[in-house]
Enzyme design. Sequence first.
Site, PDB file in Angstrom:
ATOM      1  CG  ASP A 163      46.091 -19.975  11.660  1.00  0.00           C
ATOM      2  OD1 ASP A 163      45.894 -21.135  11.244  1.00  0.00           O
ATOM      3  OD2 ASP A 163      45.850 -19.629  12.832  1.00  0.00           O
TER       4      ASP A 163
ATOM      5  CG  ASP B  12      42.338 -20.468  11.020  1.00  0.00           C
ATOM      6  OD1 ASP B  12      43.140 -21.387  10.761  1.00  0.00           O
ATOM      7  OD2 ASP B  12      42.513 -19.652  11.945  1.00  0.00           O
TER       8      ASP B  12
ATOM      9  CG  ASP C 239      44.885 -24.026   9.281  1.00  0.00           C
ATOM     10  OD1 ASP C 239      44.962 -23.026   8.547  1.00  0.00           O
ATOM     11  OD2 ASP C 239      44.885 -23.960  10.524  1.00  0.00           O
TER      12      ASP C 239
ATOM     13  CB  SER D 196      42.477 -23.486  13.904  1.00  0.00           C
ATOM     14  OG  SER D 196      43.715 -23.435  13.247  1.00  0.00           O
TER      15      SER D 196
END
Length: 464
Positions: A268, A266, A264, A125
């Site tokens: 999400d 990834d 960010d 993440s």
Amino acid sequence: MSRRLHKPSLQKKLRLRVLLQSYNSRMNIKFGTDGIRGPVESEITPEVCLRIGHAAGIVLKEMGWGTVLIGKDTRVSGYMLESALQAGFIAAGVNVRLLGPLPTPGVAYLTKSLRNQFGIVISASHNDYLDNGIKLFSGNGEKISKEVEQKIEKLLTGDLKPVRTAELGKARRFDESGARYIEFCKSTVPAELSFESLRIVLDCAHGACYKVSPSIFEELGAEVITLGTSPNGFNINHECGSTNPAKAQEEVIKQRADFGIALDGDGDRVVIIDKNGTILDGDDIMYILAFSNPNRTGPWSGLIGTLMSNLGFEDGIRKLGYQFKRAEVGDKYVSQMLKKEGWLLGGEPSGHIICRDLVSTGDGTIAALKVISSLLMLEKNPADILSNYSKMPQVNINVDVVNKDILSDATIQKSIKEIESDLTVGRVLVRPSGTESKIRVMVESDSESTAKKYAEDIAGMFAS
């Protein structure tokens, strides 16, 4: 002539014990608030991922899912861990579809869309490239339950025995993943709306969104100025993205853009920047979406925040006519509570926004599309809407620690309660990070200086 049996030397015994402890430490993998995450060099190793793939394959195959979709972000370790996971799943008799770099919500979407599948994302993440992690999605595109996580954990130290050769899984690439996600995201924008008049600064954090998200906004007609779209395996989230939006903020002012969007690594999470350079966090984004919705009944009668949601935000949401409840920190818990209450909107100040009428998990691109669409339909600027509520001063400090269990120390707990009792207005939240070796300290007060003082006092308890 008999042979003498020599006992192992003490030095050899100690060496074996150290090796066993090291192995057990690596295998003591636990799911946190957002899957499994840690340093690649010591925790999220190829061996660990091989075992996760094998254990998850056994558990999820028993639940009736015979194919896994594997997506990833742009970290240099992603290819290595992808191969290890792939081998584990194949050994368990599970078929593998490799999606390549794709945002976490894109994997969740395809998991649900393609049916009878489950999904895995290789990503840490918003962390830097030294970390990596594993997120698992069930067949409905939601993160797997705690019960399923525990079943997988129990198998991680078992024998790594493959199924019979004739029953081994097979792997192939799925090259349509990016195109399908792009079309899905575009479909969430009302057909009568056009982004042709908009100039948007888009920061993809050198992460999983670097290809798909610019295409989405460009195909909707916007002029897109991109940042963070040149991943090299090492620069993901480095001085960019939703956790470091200063560059996007500067570019919005410089380019006289209508909006800035910072995702960010990834995809999400998201923060949005208005034309004046004001950064809008998850609370602000949810307030705009709540304000824009004319309905206050049924699935739209309430919103879910978390323990981190600002008290001023909660007050503002209630004044709009909504119910409001708080979940534990983590978009997985927000999603679970939304499902329990039957509501459709929830999120975190960090920028995890779940628009459950459209998606099953946090999706930064979808949230940004929905905010911009709402503002266009209302013909309003973010400041016009956000002037209707005021946040309470909130100070957050993250403290690096060797062992997060220090938080359970009786003396520290007593000191925190004494500080909390001194607050006439506000609250204190001190918790271990679910994804990093940190203690997170949050203090809210009607006075920023008071919040800062108390937050620093608490953070000082953990300083090494």
